[in-house]
Design an enzyme around this catalytic site. Structure first.
Site, PDB file in Angstrom:
ATOM      1  N   CYS A   1     -25.093  -4.151 -26.490  1.00 26.80           N
ATOM      2  CA  CYS A   1     -23.636  -4.287 -26.373  1.00 26.80           C
ATOM      3  C   CYS A   1     -23.012  -3.370 -27.421  1.00 26.80           C
ATOM      4  O   CYS A   1     -23.707  -2.846 -28.287  1.00 26.80           O
ATOM      5  CB  CYS A   1     -23.198  -5.709 -26.688  1.00 26.80           C
ATOM      6  SG  CYS A   1     -23.980  -6.934 -25.645  1.00 26.80           S
TER       7      CYS A   1
ATOM      8  N   ARG B   1     -22.871   1.581 -24.028  1.00 28.38           N
ATOM      9  CA  ARG B   1     -23.759   0.515 -24.514  1.00 28.38           C
ATOM     10  C   ARG B   1     -23.683  -0.744 -23.643  1.00 28.38           C
ATOM     11  O   ARG B   1     -24.416  -1.705 -23.863  1.00 28.38           O
ATOM     12  CB  ARG B   1     -23.397   0.136 -25.951  1.00 28.38           C
ATOM     13  CG  ARG B   1     -23.522   1.291 -26.929  1.00 28.38           C
ATOM     14  CD  ARG B   1     -23.155   0.851 -28.312  1.00 28.38           C
ATOM     15  NE  ARG B   1     -24.068  -0.154 -28.821  1.00 28.38           N
ATOM     16  CZ  ARG B   1     -25.230   0.080 -29.383  1.00 28.38           C
ATOM     17  NH1 ARG B   1     -25.640   1.328 -29.541  1.00 28.38           N
ATOM     18  NH2 ARG B   1     -26.002  -0.895 -29.812  1.00 28.38           N
TER      19      ARG B   1
ATOM     20  N   TRP C   1     -23.199  -6.029 -22.296  1.00 33.16           N
ATOM     21  CA  TRP C   1     -24.290  -5.798 -21.338  1.00 33.16           C
ATOM     22  C   TRP C   1     -25.067  -7.103 -21.344  1.00 33.16           C
ATOM     23  O   TRP C   1     -25.803  -7.386 -22.278  1.00 33.16           O
ATOM     24  CB  TRP C   1     -25.150  -4.634 -21.820  1.00 33.16           C
ATOM     25  CG  TRP C   1     -26.257  -4.256 -20.888  1.00 33.16           C
ATOM     26  CD1 TRP C   1     -27.583  -4.556 -21.017  1.00 33.16           C
ATOM     27  CD2 TRP C   1     -26.140  -3.465 -19.709  1.00 33.16           C
ATOM     28  NE1 TRP C   1     -28.287  -4.011 -19.976  1.00 33.16           N
ATOM     29  CE2 TRP C   1     -27.430  -3.333 -19.161  1.00 33.16           C
ATOM     30  CE3 TRP C   1     -25.069  -2.862 -19.052  1.00 33.16           C
ATOM     31  CZ2 TRP C   1     -27.677  -2.628 -17.998  1.00 33.16           C
ATOM     32  CZ3 TRP C   1     -25.331  -2.160 -17.893  1.00 33.16           C
ATOM     33  CH2 TRP C   1     -26.622  -2.036 -17.376  1.00 33.16           C
TER      34      TRP C   1
ATOM     35  N   ASN D   1     -23.766  -8.050 -31.308  1.00 41.95           N
ATOM     36  CA  ASN D   1     -24.739  -7.271 -30.549  1.00 41.95           C
ATOM     37  C   ASN D   1     -26.115  -7.668 -31.053  1.00 41.95           C
ATOM     38  O   ASN D   1     -26.369  -7.568 -32.252  1.00 41.95           O
ATOM     39  CB  ASN D   1     -24.495  -5.773 -30.775  1.00 41.95           C
ATOM     40  CG  ASN D   1     -25.624  -4.903 -30.230  1.00 41.95           C
ATOM     41  OD1 ASN D   1     -25.931  -3.874 -30.796  1.00 41.95           O
ATOM     42  ND2 ASN D   1     -26.246  -5.304 -29.162  1.00 41.95           N
ATOM     43  N   GLY D   2     -26.958  -8.154 -30.167  1.00 43.11           N
ATOM     44  CA  GLY D   2     -28.302  -8.571 -30.579  1.00 43.11           C
ATOM     45  C   GLY D   2     -28.684  -9.829 -29.830  1.00 43.11           C
ATOM     46  O   GLY D   2     -28.069 -10.185 -28.833  1.00 43.11           O
TER      47      GLY D   2
ATOM     48  N   GLU E   1     -47.112   8.232 -14.688  1.00 44.59           N
ATOM     49  CA  GLU E   1     -45.742   8.262 -15.185  1.00 44.59           C
ATOM     50  C   GLU E   1     -45.456   9.584 -15.911  1.00 44.59           C
ATOM     51  O   GLU E   1     -44.387  10.183 -15.748  1.00 44.59           O
ATOM     52  CB  GLU E   1     -45.503   7.058 -16.110  1.00 44.59           C
ATOM     53  CG  GLU E   1     -44.143   6.979 -16.761  1.00 44.59           C
ATOM     54  CD  GLU E   1     -42.967   6.998 -15.774  1.00 44.59           C
ATOM     55  OE1 GLU E   1     -43.185   6.845 -14.568  1.00 44.59           O
ATOM     56  OE2 GLU E   1     -41.832   7.206 -16.233  1.00 44.59           O
TER      57      GLU E   1
ATOM     58  N   LYS F   1     -42.519  12.424 -14.748  1.00 43.18           N
ATOM     59  CA  LYS F   1     -41.464  12.986 -15.619  1.00 43.18           C
ATOM     60  C   LYS F   1     -41.447  14.507 -15.496  1.00 43.18           C
ATOM     61  O   LYS F   1     -40.386  15.115 -15.407  1.00 43.18           O
ATOM     62  CB  LYS F   1     -41.682  12.610 -17.094  1.00 43.18           C
ATOM     63  CG  LYS F   1     -41.516  11.163 -17.480  1.00 43.18           C
ATOM     64  CD  LYS F   1     -40.120  10.624 -17.342  1.00 43.18           C
ATOM     65  CE  LYS F   1     -39.884  10.065 -15.995  1.00 43.18           C
ATOM     66  NZ  LYS F   1     -39.694   8.701 -15.747  1.00 43.18           N
TER      67      LYS F   1
ATOM     68  N   GLU G   1     -40.023  15.589 -11.965  1.00 46.82           N
ATOM     69  CA  GLU G   1     -38.598  15.401 -11.662  1.00 46.82           C
ATOM     70  C   GLU G   1     -37.672  16.179 -12.585  1.00 46.82           C
ATOM     71  O   GLU G   1     -36.601  16.616 -12.163  1.00 46.82           O
ATOM     72  CB  GLU G   1     -38.223  13.918 -11.636  1.00 46.82           C
ATOM     73  CG  GLU G   1     -38.384  13.206 -12.949  1.00 46.82           C
ATOM     74  CD  GLU G   1     -38.013  11.725 -12.885  1.00 46.82           C
ATOM     75  OE1 GLU G   1     -37.238  11.330 -12.030  1.00 46.82           O
ATOM     76  OE2 GLU G   1     -38.528  10.986 -13.735  1.00 46.82           O
TER      77      GLU G   1
ATOM     78  N   HIS H   1     -64.671  15.711  -7.275  1.00 48.11           N
ATOM     79  CA  HIS H   1     -64.596  15.399  -5.842  1.00 48.11           C
ATOM     80  C   HIS H   1     -63.537  16.222  -5.120  1.00 48.11           C
ATOM     81  O   HIS H   1     -63.112  15.881  -4.031  1.00 48.11           O
ATOM     82  CB  HIS H   1     -64.354  13.902  -5.636  1.00 48.11           C
ATOM     83  CG  HIS H   1     -65.427  13.058  -6.234  1.00 48.11           C
ATOM     84  ND1 HIS H   1     -66.689  12.981  -5.707  1.00 48.11           N
ATOM     85  CD2 HIS H   1     -65.431  12.300  -7.357  1.00 48.11           C
ATOM     86  CE1 HIS H   1     -67.438  12.195  -6.462  1.00 48.11           C
ATOM     87  NE2 HIS H   1     -66.691  11.764  -7.477  1.00 48.11           N
TER      88      HIS H   1
ATOM     89  N   LYS I   1     -29.640   8.429  -9.771  1.00 47.61           N
ATOM     90  CA  LYS I   1     -30.159   7.385 -10.668  1.00 47.61           C
ATOM     91  C   LYS I   1     -30.575   6.152  -9.877  1.00 47.61           C
ATOM     92  O   LYS I   1     -31.604   5.551 -10.148  1.00 47.61           O
ATOM     93  CB  LYS I   1     -29.074   7.032 -11.699  1.00 47.61           C
ATOM     94  CG  LYS I   1     -29.509   5.986 -12.724  1.00 47.61           C
ATOM     95  CD  LYS I   1     -30.497   6.560 -13.728  1.00 47.61           C
ATOM     96  CE  LYS I   1     -31.052   5.534 -14.675  1.00 47.61           C
ATOM     97  NZ  LYS I   1     -32.352   5.946 -15.229  1.00 47.61           N
TER      98      LYS I   1
HETATM   99  C1  F6R Z   1     -38.093   8.175 -12.312  1.00 46.89           C
HETATM  100  C2  F6R Z   1     -37.094   7.283 -11.759  1.00 46.89           C
HETATM  101  C3  F6R Z   1     -37.294   6.732 -10.380  1.00 46.89           C
HETATM  102  C4  F6R Z   1     -37.005   5.224 -10.383  1.00 46.89           C
HETATM  103  C5  F6R Z   1     -37.017   4.669  -8.946  1.00 46.89           C
HETATM  104  C6  F6R Z   1     -36.809   3.169  -8.933  1.00 46.89           C
HETATM  105  O1  F6R Z   1     -37.759   8.609 -13.588  1.00 46.89           O
HETATM  106  O2  F6R Z   1     -36.118   6.995 -12.390  1.00 46.89           O
HETATM  107  O3  F6R Z   1     -38.583   6.968  -9.930  1.00 46.89           O
HETATM  108  O4  F6R Z   1     -37.951   4.604 -11.166  1.00 46.89           O
HETATM  109  O5  F6R Z   1     -36.008   5.277  -8.190  1.00 46.89           O
HETATM  110  O6  F6R Z   1     -35.606   2.803  -9.513  1.00 46.89           O
HETATM  111  P1  F6R Z   1     -35.333   1.315  -9.962  1.00 46.89           P
HETATM  112  O7  F6R Z   1     -36.227   1.001 -11.114  1.00 46.89           O
HETATM  113  O8  F6R Z   1     -33.879   1.288 -10.344  1.00 46.89           O
HETATM  114  O9  F6R Z   1     -35.640   0.441  -8.795  1.00 46.89           O
END
Ligand code: F6R
Length: 616
Positions: free
Chosen positions: A2, A34, A81, A107-108, A488, A492, A495, A511, A611
């Site tokens: 927050c 935040r 938040w 906040n906390g 993972e 990164k 993307e 293989h 996002k």
């Molecule tokens: C990768 C990324 C996406 C999300 C995916 C699921 O950096 O951000 O692969 O992980 O679109 O999103 P959420 O977690 O919001 O369901």
């Protein structure tokens, strides 16, 4: 996460906006990153405390409850938040005591709020919200009225000694109309030092329109500000802060990124704090035991999510099996139809989604529900669609993530799921009480391991990013948990850098994939505690094809002894597999970030990506 703020001015003409209410709204705007599910302010006006607050974003709430008509010289504000209690008008801060003599923003997380609340309720205190924060207002009230002689600061200290967890507080008290009390432990708090105006805030952007002189507060410090005075105490001692005043030279453009060039870098750096908040939040979540029991009693456990969230789910599968001895079935959420026919009422689906809105995961949840399965969701956004449709919801406390690439939400998902796996192993009788405590103690180090990995790896990563910026392709390999983390790391790089990065278990090279390796082909290895001998073999295998080898490891000597010319990516030392995600992943997040910057791309807004994906 927050945002809190407080401002106290000597005269009205010191305010940059028409009224104190409007001023607080503009300061809160700078902290909106935040949190933004509810907003509120409290000011001292003609000897009374006026509070206005509501659910919604700052601009909506500001015009709904008309912040601008509230005036005064001293006030506090909060942008929320939600963590304890859903977003609502009642749960919005500031909170007050029974008689309305004080108002506070926080906040906390107060870990022991439930016990304190029960005790205060027995003494006759009446609560209006479901938040952990409100207990602090009543706790101070209780202590203040026990003894009339006590000064507010002493009472505040006594109350702080009783609460556990993390906090940044700003508090106003009716009897001292030009003061703002504050306290800090583990959550960020700074003082803005002005002329005839002083401020407290969670972050620098909120004070910059008044001053560029700040004092970053340290854990355990508390005190008060007036327009011309600042008193900071630590224990019973007054702190001499004169040498700690810093001058900030940020410009308006980078202010909301708190001085970082991009949100992604800022969010990578926020991970230690987010992990600590998430860990505390889990410890004070009364649902965890019930959820774990439900998992133990279930017939089959399915795990789902998309992208990064699916990768976190694979870490869950790993620890549920390693620690809890329990098999589970992970699937990518858009592929739910492959498994939904097999579902029965005794099964449970663990649905992971930071946004809580990803349509593929929501559809999987709905399809499992139709077939009678119970749903546990892990999300970062309270009251989002997936938690709303679940039987049980667990929230991470990562705070809002703005960069498109998931960074802090991944590691907080992993921490949350590992925490549940440890609970599972304990309830299922696979860990004794003392082993259980040891495991939790190890997991509590996630935050510091992340912090030191960021610090140790960043200079090397910057250097390697220059070499890798023109690569077309790379492998990221590991064994066991390392092969899961590699997925993972590779996502990164794909993307953010638009480089083909492929992750697969290192044993698979022979293989097929090794056919692609030619002189200069980059191959990363995630060098985990387990499978070291085999990994060394795999490194040699790639080196003999003249691939360029990079190894993320805390044990550089061992690699150098065995594989001579590997490039070492140093990370934090750790002694338990539980900590491997926090040691290795930050280095790869930084690698993808710096390659993107080297190539002149915008890491916050990678091409073709959104996002939150709400279309199938
Ligand atoms: C990768 C990324 C996406 C999300 C995916 C699921 O950096 O951000 O692969 O992980 O679109 O999103 P959420 O977690 O919001 O369901």
């Amino acid at each position: 996460m927050c945002g809190i703020v407080g401002i106290t001015v000597k005269e009205k003409n010191k305010l940059k906006d028409k009224s104190l209410g409007k001023t607080l709204a503009s300061l809160l705007k700078m902290l909106e990153y935040r949190g933004y599910d509810s907003v509120g302010i409290a000011v001292i006006s003609d000897g009374n405390i006026i509070i206005r607050k509501a659910r919604g974003k700052i601009d909506e709430v500001s015009s709904k409850v008309i912040f601008s008509e509230i005036d005064g010289l001293t006030g506090i504000g909060h942008t929320r938040w939600a963590t304890h209690g859903p977003p609502s008008d009642e749960n919005a801060h500031p909170h007050t005591d029974c008689k309305g003599t004080l108002a506070l923003v926080h906040n906390g997380i107060i870990k022991n709020f439930y016990i304190i609340k029960k005790d205060l309720q027995k003494k006759g205190h009446s609560f209006k919200s479901e938040t952990d924060t409100e207990v602090m207002a009543h706790l101070i009230e209780d202590k203040l009225y026990k003894s009339n002689s006590k000064v507010f600061l002493e009472t505040l200290k006594e109350a702080l000694d009783e609460i556990e967890g993390s906090y940044a507080f700003a508090i106003i008290y009716k009897n001292e109309p030009n003061r703002i009390y504050f306290a800090k432990k583990l959550s960020p708090l700074i003082i803005g030092v002005g002329k005839d105006v002083n401020l407290v805030a969670s972050d620098i952007p909120a004070v910059l329109s008044y001053t560029n002189h700040i004092i970053p507060l340290r854990d355990g410090e508390y005190g008060w500000i007036t327009p011309n005075e600042i008193v900071i105490k630590y224990g019973d001692e007054i702190v001499d802060f004169t040498s700690r005043i810093k001058t900030i030279d940020w410009n308006v453009e980078n202010v909301s990124k708190a001085g970082y060039p991009h949100f992604m870098l800022k969010e990578i750096y926020e991970q230690p704090l987010s992990l600590r908040e998430t860990f505390f939040g889990l410890q004070s979540d009364p649902n965890i035991e019930r959820i774990t029991e439900r998992l133990v009693d279930s017939e089959k456990i399915y795990i789902t999510g998309a992208g990064t969230s699916f990768h976190a789910g694979l870490v869950f599968r790993y620890f549920l099996s390693k620690l809890g001895g329990r098999s589970s079935f992970p699937f990518i959420s858009s592929e739910y139809s492959q498994v939904s026919e097999e579902i029965g009422e005794k099964d449970i689906l663990v649905a992971i989604s930071q946004s809580g809105e990803t349509i593929d995961t929501l559809t999987a949840v709905r399809s499992f529900k139709i077939n009678g399965s119970g749903i546990v969701s892990i999300s970062n956004v309270l009251e989002s669609a997936i938690p709303r449709e679940s039987n049980y919801a667990i929230y991470m406390r990562a705070g809002p993530e703005i960069g498109v690439a998931a960074t802090k939400t991944y590691l907080t998902q992993v921490l949350t799921l590992t925490y549940i796996a440890i609970q599972y192993a304990h309830i299922a009788g696979r860990l004794t009480d003392s082993e259980y405590r040891d495991h939790l103690n190890i997991l509590s180090k996630a935050s510091e391991i992340t912090e030191s990995s960021i610090r140790i790896s960043e200079p090397l990563v910057k250097m390697y990013a220059k070499d890798l910026k023109s690569s077309k392709s790379m492998y990221i390999l590991g064994r066991g948990l390392g092969s899961i983390l590699a997925l993972e790391a590779a996502l990164k790089v794909k993307e953010i850098d638009y480089i083909h990065a492929e992750a697969y278990p290192a044993g698979e090279s022979k293989h097929g994939p090794i056919a692609l390796v030619e002189p200069g082909f980059p191959v990363f290895f995630i060098f985990t505690l387990n499978h070291r001998k085999e990994l060394i073999g795999n490194i040699k295998e790639m080196r003999s094809r003249e691939g360029i080898i990079y190894v993320s490891t805390p044990t550089a000597d061992m690699i150098r002894e065995n594989t001579l010319d590997s490039r070492i990516l140093n990370i934090a030392s750790y002694h338990s597999e539980i900590l491997e995600p926090y040691a290795h992943i930050p280095a790869y997040q930084l690698l993808s970030y710096y390659i993107s910057v080297e190539n002149g791309h915008d890491p916050d807004k990678p091409r073709n990506l959104a996002k939150t994906v709400t279309v199938e």
